[in-house]
Design an enzyme around this catalytic site. Structure first.
Site, short mmCIF file in Angstrom:
data_model
loop_
_atom_site.label_atom_id
_atom_site.label_comp_id
_atom_site.label_asym_id
_atom_site.label_seq_id
_atom_site.Cartn_x
_atom_site.Cartn_y
_atom_site.Cartn_z
CD GLU B 44 -68.86 29.08 -93.47
OE1 GLU B 44 -67.85 28.70 -92.85
OE2 GLU B 44 -69.46 28.35 -94.29
CE LYS B 118 -68.42 26.47 -97.24
NZ LYS B 118 -68.72 26.28 -95.80
CB CYS B 154 -65.30 27.83 -94.70
SG CYS B 154 -64.67 26.90 -93.27
#
EC number: 6.3.5.1
Lengths: 567, 567
Positions: B44, B118, B154
């Site tokens: 990330e 994200k 994530c």
């Protein structure tokens, strides 16, 4: 026609102090009732203090707050105040997901009534609410003695849509807002414009009650007010002090036709900033149980201004100034420090550092910057010795210009639990010192704070050379006096220019290209950027000193500058 | 049937260092290509480092990151690597509201391809992403050489719904996730369970690539892996070191039938925690440009363990241990400090503080705690003098038990830019010291780190008394040695008990009633709560030292305990 008499209870709460905050609500409720108020409005999160941050996540704290709200409602009723509506803020729990809520409740008839949960949770600058709370999802209208009162909490009026838009369609007689809005220069105007917009949107007057006082590194300025649906200012509380203002709503009045209350005058800009600094320090001390202050008095302008602020906050007799001359200190500096202490009625001790410096040097034999830092750190040890021995708060005297440029010693002059002028650029420090001397001469009181040592002579002795802060402290070339003949200008651009570049780079986030377009010359821009980036890097290496913030009187995480990139 | 060869590029990035991070991507891409990989997956926010916090808000930084991504794509193509798909993380901009995005991009054919933003932005514990980023609102499937690859970042796999649920309905051959997941004890297991659940949900294997390395006060443990749709572990990278693992996807294989890659063994629990501490320190130094360390060596266990960690991080020859005996230091303590330094191959200086203490006392005449703190602060000045004069990082040696109870001097033993064992309770400190002695005797290497001074004799001399950390440092009763005969147990409960109460009160947020229900006696509970609350209060007064955190290896805002309320 219905008339509702409101009390705007602008109080200074303390984070976590449920009993103290409840006692204050009770006290102001008594006064409100004595003034005939039907509704008393308190600031955001009255009972818990604000901002409570992760403390809200502790289940036991939320339970204690809930119990305390119920007890407070009972206490109000027991004193015959149960007929009044007390609108307060507290922490609630969203039982669906066990998350805290930023909640408004009404205490009435001995019970805790109607809860409204804050909808918009600010999550920028100094705010972290979305991290902690979950959002409320409904608007609430209270029916109070025949009037329809809409309610909202702080950020709810800063964003379009949400509960205020809903209230506009539901129809209300007044919008009551409870706030914890920290001080920034020029914010009075911004708040009032915004409130006028929302009052127009709901077609009714808006009551804005703000918290007042310092809490950790924030200062809340109060300045509560009422604005009519046409934008007319109907009432205005003073800034920087607790206050109970009365204003009456007339539900039959047309927009622009509401009755007026008292309008407190606005302070001048220097007075405003100075008072914010004094209040921040004063409340930091009170809320952390300190009654006195200690600091190094170098004879320079930074420590002089901080000493004056400290004396204004807690009285000169609670200030311990320590002169810590070295072999490089000028006689003029020592005289200026002594004169200032006398003018403030402060304690004044002289602790020469030369014998201590010599003792260290016999073992360490330091040179250059390490030897300069050693002097600053010996002073830090002495200041902390006074702090420990006498139970005093050590305050750091660094200003924003020198902190931004790294012109400071960690564990040395940066020692202290609070840094009253860390958000003031150096040119502002000079400006406030001049203003403070005028204020002393004129004997004015500031926002409820008493100015120490004015010419009327509350110390009984005339000011040395007829002025509070010695003129030479203001006018001499700034120097750290850590080596012979040292001047700040050896290491930094002249402050007049430096401060302009710092404001653009740090506060307005201008990049290199922007700074050049602003008209600054390339060499200065590169020098300042390098200094600031390097200092920020150093602060990350030793993340333990006062922080430089993009906002005045605020907090940031990582200062958003770095030497890792260049346009 | 399609086979896709993946490289899991578990790298150690640095926040803000766009050029350094890009160079590392290029290096690992070369190695991935040499291993025949078609897709290289990085952690990330590869290019910017993670967590970048408010730096993301700076427009000029986002522009620089965007330029760097394009340049990196071109660099890859120029080296003949353009045919590979490099999946990296970076910062994007949501142009609708000018907010940053946490973005995944694919570098291919010299260009920056398909962006995925994200969706779930964690905003609890050590995370602050909702503050900084706006949320992506769509799922992305990449078509790579005939295989359908879903992507997620994530937190997207830690929450139900959102992009993973969408990918489940769209149908994919593999779910590729890029992560910046900080180390916590026991998290390996939690991550793998979670990944297995998501793999099952999408009906395809899941690739989990995690960042490795220390960044500020966080440690990322790596430990990347691949798990099949039926929960079978297919590949496992080592913890705490950079790594390039190869794993091949077979799109025709049934659930549970995917080919296997290499499985790195799990470290034992003590090794795991010790290595996390060493890596945190090592990277803190590297990323802040320090090559050496200095610390006070008292002969006690805390400084002994920190010195061993420092030697393992950068080599004993880069560690400067300073013995700073006072009139209260025992001869045994001094001998233990000297033996340890010799065993580690560290520099060792003796700087008695008595002459310095006497010089201060001639002026200050302190008594009681103020005199004890003076000793600690003189030592702080000496440590910082070494830091300044030799360009060394000063490290603080306090453990979590004493920090939690306020058994520490601000600007004294708390001096340092990094505190390697601040998240270890005292009983854990002893445990790791014993483990470290065994590791030295066995000559094992830990997670790619070299253990200094093992019996095989990489220093060429045998260990003093045959053991790395002197047995008496581990076994003697802990003492601050600031007054005659002082023992920690004069002020604190025995550590065995204290640590249990601290874990329950701080890490598990048990309230007083919970602690009594846990079986702790009332007197101990009240003593520990009072100590912790008072220490937290003190830390708020002087908010400048190492913080006690509810999480291991984490960061909190306000520690969620206070003396302002009681159940």
């Amino acid at each position: 026609m219905t008339q509702i008499r409101f009390a705007l209870a602008q109080i200074d709460t303390c984070v976590g102090d449920l009993d103290g905050n409840a006692a204050k609500v009770l006290d102001f409720a008594r006064r409100a009732r004595a003034d005939g108020a039907q509704v008393a409005v308190f600031p955001e999160m009255t009972l818990t203090g604000y901002p409570i941050e992760d403390l809200a996540l502790r289940r036991t704290f939320r339970a204690a707050a809930w119990d305390r709200a119920n007890r407070l409602a009972a206490d109000l009723a027991a004193e015959g105040l149960g007929g009044m509506y007390a609108i307060i803020g507290t922490v609630g729990t969203d039982h669906a997901n066990a998350k805290p809520r930023n909640r408004l409740v009404v205490l009435h008839d001995g019970r805790v009534w109607a809860g409204y949960d804050k909808h918009f949770l600010p999550n920028y600058g100094v705010f972290d609410e979305f991290r902690i709370f979950s959002s409320g999802d409904r608007s609430v209208v209270l029916d109070v003695d025949g009037a329809r009162l809409g309610v909202a909490i702080c950020e709810d009026i800063w964003q379009d849509g949400g509960p205020v838009a809903e209230l506009a369609s539901r129809g209300i007689d007044c919008l009551v807002t409870i706030n914890g809005s920290p001080y920034e220069e020029g914010k009075t105007h911004v708040r009032r414009e915004l409130a006028a917009k929302r009052a127009k949107e709901v077609g009714a007057p808006l009551i804005y009650v703000n918290q007042v006082g310092g809490q950790d590194d924030l200062v809340f300025d109060g300045g509560s007010f009422v604005v009519d649906a046409d934008g007319t200012l109907l009432a205005q509380s003073p800034m920087f002090m607790e206050d109970l203002a009365i204003w009456t709503l007339d539900t039959a009045a047309p927009a622009g036709g509401q009755p007026k209350g008292a309008i407190a005058p606005a302070p001048d800009p220097d007075e405003e900033v100075y008072t914010a600094c004094v209040l921040g320090l004063k409340d930091y001390m009170a809320k952390n149980h300190f009654t006195g202050v200690t600091l190094g008095l170098s004879g320079g302008i930074d420590s002089a201004l901080v000493a004056a602020m400290a004396a204004d906050a807690v009285g000169g007799e609670h200030v311990w100034g320590i002169s810590m001359p070295s072999m490089y200190s000028s006689d003029g500096s020592k005289d200026d420090a002594a004169d200032l202490a006398a003018n403030l009625g402060a304690h004044y001790d002289v602790q020469p550092i030369e014998p201590l410096f010599d003792a260290f040097q016999r073992q360490l034999e330091l040179t250059g910057v390490a030897a300069e830092n050693l002097q600053a750190r010996i002073r830090g040890v002495i200041v902390m010795a006074y702090s420990n021995a006498k139970g005093l708060l050590a305050v750091a005297t660094g200003n924003k210009s020198e902190l931004a440029c790294g012109y400071s010693t960690i564990y040395g002059d940066a020692v202290g639990g609070y840094a009253p002028i860390k958000d003031l650029l150096k040119t502002r420090v000079w400006q406030l010192a001049r203003w403070r001397n005028k204020a002393a001469a004129a004997g004015v009181g500031i926002g409820g704070l008493k100015v120490v040592g004015n010419e009327a002579g509350d110390l009984g002795t005339p000011l040395k050379h007829g002025v509070m802060i010695p003129v030479s402290s203001i006018e001499k070339a700034p120097s750290a006096e850590l080596r012979p003949g040292q001047k700040d200008s050896d290491s930094l651009p002249e402050y007049g220019l430096l401060d302009q570049v710092l404001a653009a780079y740090i506060e307005h986030a201008h990049g290199r290209a922007d700074l050049l377009a602003d008209g600054f010359d390339e060499a200065t821009v590169d020098t300042v950027m390098r200094l600031v980036d390097r200092a920020e890097w150093k602060r990350r290496q030793y993340p333990l000193g006062p922080k430089v913030t993009a906002l005045a009187f605020g907090r940031d995480r990582r200062l958003p500058v770095t030497d890792a990139f260049r346009e």
